[in-house]
Design a protein around this motif. Sequence first.
Motif, PDB file in Angstrom:
ATOM      1  N   ALA A 181       0.832  -1.206   0.000  1.00 17.00           N
ATOM      2  CA  ALA A 181       0.000   0.000   0.000  1.00 17.00           C
ATOM      3  C   ALA A 181       0.864   1.253   0.000  1.00 17.00           C
ATOM      4  O   ALA A 181       0.573   2.235  -0.695  1.00 17.00           O
ATOM      5  N   GLN A 182       1.943   1.240   0.774  1.00 20.06           N
ATOM      6  CA  GLN A 182       2.848   2.389   0.814  1.00 20.06           C
ATOM      7  C   GLN A 182       3.565   2.567  -0.517  1.00 20.06           C
ATOM      8  O   GLN A 182       3.765   3.697  -0.976  1.00 20.06           O
ATOM      9  N   MET A 183       3.930   1.449  -1.137  1.00 16.01           N
ATOM     10  CA  MET A 183       4.577   1.522  -2.432  1.00 16.01           C
ATOM     11  C   MET A 183       3.644   2.131  -3.472  1.00 16.01           C
ATOM     12  O   MET A 183       4.048   2.959  -4.290  1.00 16.01           O
ATOM     13  N   GLN A 184       2.350   1.728  -3.448  1.00 17.85           N
ATOM     14  CA  GLN A 184       1.389   2.268  -4.402  1.00 17.85           C
ATOM     15  C   GLN A 184       1.163   3.755  -4.157  1.00 17.85           C
ATOM     16  O   GLN A 184       1.053   4.546  -5.107  1.00 17.85           O
ATOM     17  N   GLU A 191       3.848   9.863  -9.810  1.00 19.16           N
ATOM     18  CA  GLU A 191       3.184  10.083 -11.090  1.00 19.16           C
ATOM     19  C   GLU A 191       2.495  11.450 -11.121  1.00 19.16           C
ATOM     20  O   GLU A 191       2.563  12.164 -12.132  1.00 19.16           O
ATOM     21  N   ALA A 192       1.824  11.804 -10.010  1.00 14.61           N
ATOM     22  CA  ALA A 192       1.148  13.102  -9.960  1.00 14.61           C
ATOM     23  C   ALA A 192       2.152  14.247 -10.067  1.00 14.61           C
ATOM     24  O   ALA A 192       1.922  15.229 -10.781  1.00 14.61           O
ATOM     25  N   ARG A 193       3.258  14.125  -9.369  1.00 15.35           N
ATOM     26  CA  ARG A 193       4.278  15.158  -9.435  1.00 15.35           C
ATOM     27  C   ARG A 193       4.887  15.247 -10.835  1.00 15.35           C
ATOM     28  O   ARG A 193       5.168  16.337 -11.340  1.00 15.35           O
ATOM     29  N   THR A 194       5.065  14.092 -11.467  1.00 14.75           N
ATOM     30  CA  THR A 194       5.639  14.085 -12.812  1.00 14.75           C
ATOM     31  C   THR A 194       4.703  14.763 -13.799  1.00 14.75           C
ATOM     32  O   THR A 194       5.134  15.559 -14.650  1.00 14.75           O
ATOM     33  N   GLN A 195       3.404  14.468 -13.712  1.00 14.54           N
ATOM     34  CA  GLN A 195       2.434  15.089 -14.604  1.00 14.54           C
ATOM     35  C   GLN A 195       2.350  16.594 -14.378  1.00 14.54           C
ATOM     36  O   GLN A 195       2.266  17.380 -15.329  1.00 14.54           O
ATOM     37  N   ALA A 196       2.369  17.003 -13.127  1.00 16.22           N
ATOM     38  CA  ALA A 196       2.308  18.432 -12.823  1.00 16.22           C
ATOM     39  C   ALA A 196       3.535  19.152 -13.374  1.00 16.22           C
ATOM     40  O   ALA A 196       3.432  20.244 -13.937  1.00 16.22           O
ATOM     41  N   TYR A 197       4.681  18.530 -13.238  1.00 19.37           N
ATOM     42  CA  TYR A 197       5.903  19.154 -13.754  1.00 19.37           C
ATOM     43  C   TYR A 197       5.877  19.218 -15.277  1.00 19.37           C
ATOM     44  O   TYR A 197       6.287  20.223 -15.869  1.00 19.37           O
TER      45      TYR A 197
END
Length: 300
Positions: A181-184, A191-197
Amino acid sequence: MVEYLPRSAWNARPPNGGPGNLTVSRVEGAVIHWPGTGSTSVIHTKAAVASALRGWQNYHMDSRGWSDIAYQVAVDQAGRAWTLRGLRTQSGANGNSDLNERYGAILLILVTGEQPTAAMKATTRAVIADFRRIYPRGTAIRPHSAVRPDGTDCPGDAARAAIARGEFTPGHSEDDDMTPAQMQELKNFIEARTQAYALWTHRQLRRDLSAVVKAYALDIKNYERQTDAADAARAAAAVWATAPPSLQVDGSPTQAPEAPDPNVDPAPELPADLEPFPPVDTSAEPPADGAAPAAESAAQ
């Protein structure tokens, strides 16, 4: 590289002789220990650790008759490494002479119910890495309970579990301890940070590119305007330089006429002998005898 606190940091007594150094070819690995005091009172400060080490040394030397404190190195919860006998000196902690010749002994300063901190695990991994550099064949990492013939609870459930998970193995990463769960959750965050960047970068580049395109277009227009004017001037100069004598005054080319304004229609050039239009009779008298006007008769 581990910074080992010297024996003077805990005011150690000098050893009474001792078994000497380990034989490199015989060493199979390191054994993990704990004090096993049965107390839940933590030993975290530097002063508390130094005091505890002195107490265990007194017990081992005075009550058990050993040459020194039994272990080679101690690691506390703050991640400090303490020199006890030292990694090269044979320990007296593993259970018998054979085990002490085959294994080193590392003491984790844990109390009952306490979990090893990340700092303790990181330093222990570094100490074991140093141990392996001295003893290349000594790659095993075992809890004391796995080697002592008479059995023991040492080094406690928490340390045994950490050994089983590889948390004291050099090269281990704390990220390996994460639950699925922590890994997910971490994956989603990345992924969210990558998309925002990526979106931010796209907007920045688009804004910068738009400015560059506008500046380039303006530069092109200015260049074309200046180039056209210069080309026109050079062409006119070349034409008048080769003008026939009839257009020259005193053997020199006449000055080039001013270029016409392309936005103004030129005035028509009329022949000199062109008759003007006849005057228009503006009188109101009708022609005599009802005759048609001359112009109208001519038209018939």
